[in-house]
Design a protein around this motif. Structure first.
Motif, mmCIF file in Angstrom:
data_model
loop_
_atom_site.group_PDB
_atom_site.id
_atom_site.type_symbol
_atom_site.label_atom_id
_atom_site.label_comp_id
_atom_site.label_asym_id
_atom_site.label_seq_id
_atom_site.Cartn_x
_atom_site.Cartn_y
_atom_site.Cartn_z
ATOM 1 N N UNK A 1 13.186 12.694 4.187
ATOM 2 C CA UNK A 1 12.057 11.999 3.471
ATOM 3 C C UNK A 1 12.571 13.261 1.877
ATOM 4 N N UNK A 2 12.115 14.529 2.135
ATOM 5 C CA UNK A 2 12.419 14.823 0.319
ATOM 6 C C UNK A 2 14.087 15.114 0.049
ATOM 7 N N UNK A 3 14.439 14.592 1.089
ATOM 8 C CA UNK A 3 15.981 14.751 -0.414
ATOM 9 C C UNK A 3 15.960 13.165 -0.555
ATOM 10 N N UNK B 1 0.908 -1.715 0.365
ATOM 11 C CA UNK B 1 -0.430 0.524 0.176
ATOM 12 C C UNK B 1 1.400 1.454 0.111
ATOM 13 N N UNK B 2 1.559 1.152 0.208
ATOM 14 C CA UNK B 2 2.500 2.645 1.115
ATOM 15 C C UNK B 2 3.195 2.568 -0.316
ATOM 16 N N UNK B 3 4.035 1.955 -1.631
ATOM 17 C CA UNK B 3 4.338 1.690 -2.582
ATOM 18 C C UNK B 3 2.928 2.856 -4.185
ATOM 19 N N UNK B 4 1.440 2.838 -3.663
ATOM 20 C CA UNK B 4 0.462 2.731 -4.104
ATOM 21 C C UNK B 4 0.039 4.026 -4.044
ATOM 22 N N UNK B 5 0.294 4.850 -2.541
ATOM 23 C CA UNK B 5 -0.081 5.741 -2.562
ATOM 24 C C UNK B 5 0.830 6.619 -2.478
ATOM 25 N N UNK B 6 -0.187 8.301 -2.866
ATOM 26 C CA UNK B 6 0.683 8.804 -3.983
ATOM 27 C C UNK B 6 1.090 9.828 -3.114
ATOM 28 N N UNK B 7 2.507 10.904 -3.573
ATOM 29 C CA UNK B 7 3.329 11.343 -2.833
ATOM 30 C C UNK B 7 2.771 12.145 -1.562
ATOM 31 N N UNK B 8 3.215 12.417 -0.779
ATOM 32 C CA UNK B 8 2.169 13.057 0.632
ATOM 33 C C UNK B 8 3.386 13.327 1.705
ATOM 34 N N UNK B 9 3.827 14.756 1.519
ATOM 35 C CA UNK B 9 4.317 16.126 2.023
ATOM 36 C C UNK B 9 4.069 16.575 3.563
ATOM 37 N N UNK B 10 3.976 15.827 4.696
ATOM 38 C CA UNK B 10 3.723 16.388 6.036
ATOM 39 C C UNK B 10 4.272 17.397 6.798
ATOM 40 N N UNK B 11 4.306 17.840 7.428
ATOM 41 C CA UNK B 11 4.753 18.836 9.207
ATOM 42 C C UNK B 11 5.424 17.142 10.039
ATOM 43 N N UNK B 12 6.679 16.533 9.684
ATOM 44 C CA UNK B 12 7.127 15.479 10.606
ATOM 45 C C UNK B 12 8.153 15.300 10.596
#
Length: 416
Positions: free
Chosen positions: A204-206, A187-198
């Motif tokens: 993650x971004x790098x 499921x983690x492969x299928x989810x879209x790219x999600x950017x959160x305040x974590x």
């Protein structure tokens, strides 16, 4: 950055589903004794009910097992057994004991090089080209040969569809997994790219930015960090991009993930396009054929002026539904990264894959490969390269192996 996920038969195989070419053929031969009087068997092979002693030798689990039993049976009783690279038969005087009626079915059983469904589609095209090149036949005779080939190909397609319905769809519960704890691996492969305040946003971004070689894309992705840090609201909504699964499978294996991912988020963040159709669908029949109109010989076939030659080309079957247009709208809408999950990227989908890979909005292609003792990462990217006219663009878009990983193989649907 949107996500376009190409799901092929390897995705179903990773879930332990018996959807391979060999699963289909082995099921046919292992149940031959039980099914020998059924019409679908009689359309493919000729058996004589008075000479069935070969079923009494070793257990038949494959075509090779049947051949061994036939040979033992014929040797014991003095019957004639013939086996060659292009033919196999068993006879007693003028009486047939075993023979193929469907010549194309005989071909795919006798060819050791055929391992996947894409190989069968390629074999169909090879047979079509052979007919078109026959020097001693007039156009009427060639047309009859092509009609026979198309009829035989249609018989196999129909039997394959029945096999998937009875042995996969009706035997597995696609609403439940054996172990729900395993599902995030897929499921983690299928989810879209999600950017959160974590806490680990920077890492993650790098890591994500490394998967893109175009400087503009890298700068855009790294810019998400600054954008999020500048927003101080405690109820900040995550940045969620689009995710489209382009399924080349006929089974409902993707339904489970689509339903629960969307349910967890309370809205549709993932959609699915069954580009090759669905089992038993009235409006979206399965599309099984060949799709390499870029091939040098295709123009010659087209110029023959007989539509019978074009009957099993996928491009014409795509026109029967809205699916292809929906795909074009998606890839035209914004930049996207391609994920490869269990798709070989073979030549039978060449025009479609060329459209996806060489599109200006395609910025990166990430492969999730199969790994056992060895892996098929190199095979897949070599196949991908055949869909590029611009090789420089190909080298920029394919994500290197150090940033890719194997497709998980441990998720299983419950059996009914």
């Amino acid at each position: 950055m949107n996500k376009l996920i190409l799901v092929g038969n390897g995705f179903d195989l990773a879930h332990g589903l018996p959807t391979s070419y060999k699963d289909f053929l082995n099921d046919f031969w292992s149940n031959l004794e039980f099914n020998q009087n059924k019409e679908f068997v009689k359309s493919l092979i000729e058996l004589n009910e008075l000479y069935t002693g070969y079923f009494n030798y070793n257990q038949i689990k494959s075509f090779n097992d049947l051949l061994l039993n036939l040979e033992l049976y014929c040797n014991e009783y003095g019957y004639i057994f013939r086996k060659g690279k292009e033919d196999v038969s068993a006879n007693y005087n003028s009486t047939t004991i075993f023979n193929f009626k469907n010549v194309f079915f005989r071909t795919i059983n006798l060819k050791d090089s055929i391992e996947n469904w894409v190989d069968i589609e390629n074999e169909y095209y090879l047979e079509l080209k052979k007919v078109a090149k026959l020097p001693n036949l007039d156009e009427r005779e060639k047309r009859n040969c092509v009609k026979k080939l198309n009829t035989e190909f249609e018989q196999i397609k129909n039997i394959f569809e029945e096999y998937l319905t009875k042995e996969v769809v009706e035997k597995f519960d696609f609403n439940n997994l054996e172990d729900r704890k395993e599902w995030p691996k897929i499921s983690e492969l299928l989810k879209p790219i999600i950017i959160t305040k974590e806490p680990y946003l920077r890492d993650k971004i790098l890591n994500l930015s490394k998967e893109f070689s175009f400087q503009d894309d890298e700068n855009t992705i790294k810019g998400y960090e600054k954008k999020i840090k500048s927003i101080s609201e405690p109820n900040f909504e995550p940045i969620i991009f689009d995710s489209l699964v382009l399924s080349f499978n006929y089974t409902p294996s993707i339904f489970y993930y689509k339903y629960y991912i969307n349910n967890d988020f309370g809205r549709d963040i993932i959609s699915c396009n069954y580009i090759h159709g669905e089992l038993k669908s009235i409006h979206n029949k399965i599309n099984f054929g060949f799709g390499d109109e870029i091939d040098n010989f295709y123009k010659e076939i087209e110029n023959i002026g007989d539509n019978e030659y074009l009957k099993n080309f996928k491009s014409f079957q795509y026109s029967n539904t809205q699916n292809y247009d929906d795909l074009l709208r998606y890839i035209d809408s914004d930049k996207y990264q391609v994920y490869i999950l269990g798709h070989s990227c073979g030549l039978s989908d060449r025009v479609l894959l060329n459209t996806i890979f060489e599109h200006k909005n395609c910025r990166s292609i990430k492969v999730y490969y199969y790994q056992k003792e060895d892996d098929n990462y190199t095979d897949i990217i070599q196949n991908i390269s055949r869909h590029f006219n611009n090789k420089s663009s190909m080298r920029r878009k394919i994500v290197n192996k150090t940033l890719c990983s194997p497709l998980p193989q441990t998720v299983r649907f419950q059996k009914k």
